[in-house]
Design a protein around this motif. Sequence first.
Motif, PDB file in Angstrom:
ATOM      1  N   VAL A   1      -2.762  -5.523   7.817  1.00  0.00           N
ATOM      2  CA  VAL A   1      -2.391  -4.935   6.378  1.00  0.00           C
ATOM      3  C   VAL A   1      -3.373  -3.971   5.784  1.00  0.00           C
ATOM      4  O   VAL A   1      -3.008  -2.927   5.136  1.00  0.00           O
ATOM      5  N   PHE A   2      -4.593  -4.045   6.440  1.00  0.00           N
ATOM      6  CA  PHE A   2      -5.615  -2.971   5.929  1.00  0.00           C
ATOM      7  C   PHE A   2      -5.162  -1.731   6.574  1.00  0.00           C
ATOM      8  O   PHE A   2      -5.276  -0.770   5.878  1.00  0.00           O
ATOM      9  N   LEU A   3      -4.688  -1.662   7.773  1.00  0.00           N
ATOM     10  CA  LEU A   3      -4.473  -0.511   8.372  1.00  0.00           C
ATOM     11  C   LEU A   3      -3.011   0.087   7.723  1.00  0.00           C
ATOM     12  O   LEU A   3      -3.100   1.279   7.579  1.00  0.00           O
ATOM     13  N   ILE A   4      -2.241  -0.708   7.385  1.00  0.00           N
ATOM     14  CA  ILE A   4      -0.731  -0.147   6.703  1.00  0.00           C
ATOM     15  C   ILE A   4      -1.364   0.398   5.440  1.00  0.00           C
ATOM     16  O   ILE A   4      -0.630   1.455   5.084  1.00  0.00           O
ATOM     17  N   LEU A   5      -2.120  -0.390   4.407  1.00  0.00           N
ATOM     18  CA  LEU A   5      -2.501   0.311   3.273  1.00  0.00           C
ATOM     19  C   LEU A   5      -3.198   1.266   3.483  1.00  0.00           C
ATOM     20  O   LEU A   5      -3.223   2.440   2.783  1.00  0.00           O
ATOM     21  N   THR A   6      -4.218   1.490   4.365  1.00  0.00           N
ATOM     22  CA  THR A   6      -5.098   2.870   4.721  1.00  0.00           C
ATOM     23  C   THR A   6      -4.195   3.835   4.991  1.00  0.00           C
ATOM     24  O   THR A   6      -4.291   5.096   4.436  1.00  0.00           O
ATOM     25  N   ALA A   7      -3.081   3.644   5.998  1.00  0.00           N
ATOM     26  CA  ALA A   7      -2.147   4.672   6.277  1.00  0.00           C
ATOM     27  C   ALA A   7      -1.415   5.017   5.024  1.00  0.00           C
ATOM     28  O   ALA A   7      -1.063   6.241   4.975  1.00  0.00           O
ATOM     29  N   ALA A   8      -0.980   4.244   4.073  1.00  0.00           N
ATOM     30  CA  ALA A   8      -0.154   4.345   2.984  1.00  0.00           C
ATOM     31  C   ALA A   8      -0.827   5.323   2.217  1.00  0.00           C
ATOM     32  O   ALA A   8      -0.367   6.370   1.516  1.00  0.00           O
ATOM     33  N   VAL A   9      -2.127   5.035   1.933  1.00  0.00           N
ATOM     34  CA  VAL A   9      -3.143   5.820   1.006  1.00  0.00           C
ATOM     35  C   VAL A   9      -3.182   7.100   1.419  1.00  0.00           C
ATOM     36  O   VAL A   9      -3.289   8.273   0.821  1.00  0.00           O
ATOM     37  N   VAL A  10      -3.505   7.155   2.802  1.00  0.00           N
ATOM     38  CA  VAL A  10      -3.795   8.579   3.586  1.00  0.00           C
ATOM     39  C   VAL A  10      -2.900   9.422   3.451  1.00  0.00           C
ATOM     40  O   VAL A  10      -2.586  10.694   3.019  1.00  0.00           O
TER      41      VAL A  10
END
Length: 533
Positions: free
Chosen positions: A505-514
């Motif tokens: 979830v953290f990686l998905i959110l990070t990828a989405a934000v980036v």
Amino acid sequence: MGTFPGVPLLRLVGSLSLLISPTVLGGKILVFPVDGSHWVNMNLLIQNLHARGHEITVVRTSTSWYIKESSPHYSSITVTLPEARSIEKEDHFVNFLAKMLEVQKGMSLMGLANFYWESLGMLSEIHEQASQVVVRIFENEAIMRRLHDTKFDMALIDPGVPVGVLVAHKLKLPMVFNVKWITSGEGHFVVAPSPPSYVPTSGNVASDRMTFWQRLQNTLLYGMNTAIDKFIVCSHYDKLADRYFGSDVNFYHLLQGADIWLMRVDFVFEFPRPTMPNIVYIGGFQCKPPEPLSSEMEEFVESSGDHGVILMALGTLVKGLPLEITSEIAAAFAQLPQKVIWRHAGERPNNVGNNTLLVKWMPQNDLLGHPKVRAFVSHGGTNSIYEAIYHGVPFVGMPLQFDQFENVLRLETRGAAKMVEAVKITRQNFLETLQEVLHSPSYKDNMKRLSALHRDRPIDPLDAAIHWIEFVIRHKGASHLRTESYKLPWYVYHSVDVLCFFLVVFLILTAAVVGSIRFLCLRLCRRGKPKQE
């Protein structure tokens, strides 16, 4: 040391609480003991259960050292193995002690590797032989018919050699463990959380306050113990579980599934650690007020005058202490004004003084409770440790093998004992150690404090053990106290799947934000460019 004034009252209160609690008339208990010093503990429970009206059946092998076929307190089922092996002989442990002493003196790397390889082979052979006891029971129609027809209410098991776990599962009996040691070491490591950051693992001579390097060693040793247990010990029982119950039955889960663990532990002695609701602590339950000595022994003790008496005993399995060591010990004793009672079964040492009485057996508990006893020299076995604590006698520890090093360390950290290494003993350093323990008030004071803490309980530990055994009979188990966490896969138990989910979830959110920031930056860049003519 005199009898603690609260103990008779404590035993009276405990006995009365058992009398007024719900009782079980004629419960049928199937017992799987372990021989040697473990039998001392189990036999005490058997005698008290028999006195309460329970019918006891003990499973033993034909080569048992101490577990007799006939007894007024129990009937027995004797299992005969196809061949008697060296492991069943007491001399095997004498030879093992000799090798342990060689290790302590110092060995080459190759010699040390060979010793540990032989030890692992011995461990595997012990449990392979124990597994054959299960086969002989399951394949013997007469024994199985007797077990089924008796309709036992429960199984009382010492899981150090866990033969009874498989038999109890076959008979669908609730299990109570009389336990300190189990297949992988100290029993807590199987049933309770055991963080290696502050819980010393079995075989690690360390306190609960470890440095980084000690914690590293503790973690590595914990992993090694787990691997040895899985691949060398439990593999024999896994084969039996698969053979008789099918591949969906896990032996280790059967082991962890006991209803009540009667743990021979008291945190006056052990380091604090996490526990579970189905663990009942009965450390020192074999201890009791002293009984009068024989006239000959009393006369010898009283002849010591104001100097008092020193006791020495090195356990039930130790006969092979080398003559050069025992002679140095005898020479040190001979220089003391105290009288010495030494339980010694081997070759008579040189230099035995007129103040020293060598005996093949002595009433250890009764002597420790005598007011003229000043110190106790012992190998550091659990039974001896608790008897010394109970009677408040300062301790000189001479650990030789197994958990004895850890036991003596625990008393040392509490200021109630001093350790001496058997392989480094000289008459001079042993004499100095004895004199320090005899003449420094701190050892006696600290042991007296431990004794007061140990005795200050709401119920006598033996009475507590009997209560919980009868509790399991009355309620046909104690599953409400037993966690089912042991059935969880390791990645679920340690929440690895949850951590992985959060990581994804953290990686998905990070990828989405980036990705969003990059998209916005690109759009802003395109808007800021001037149109070309």
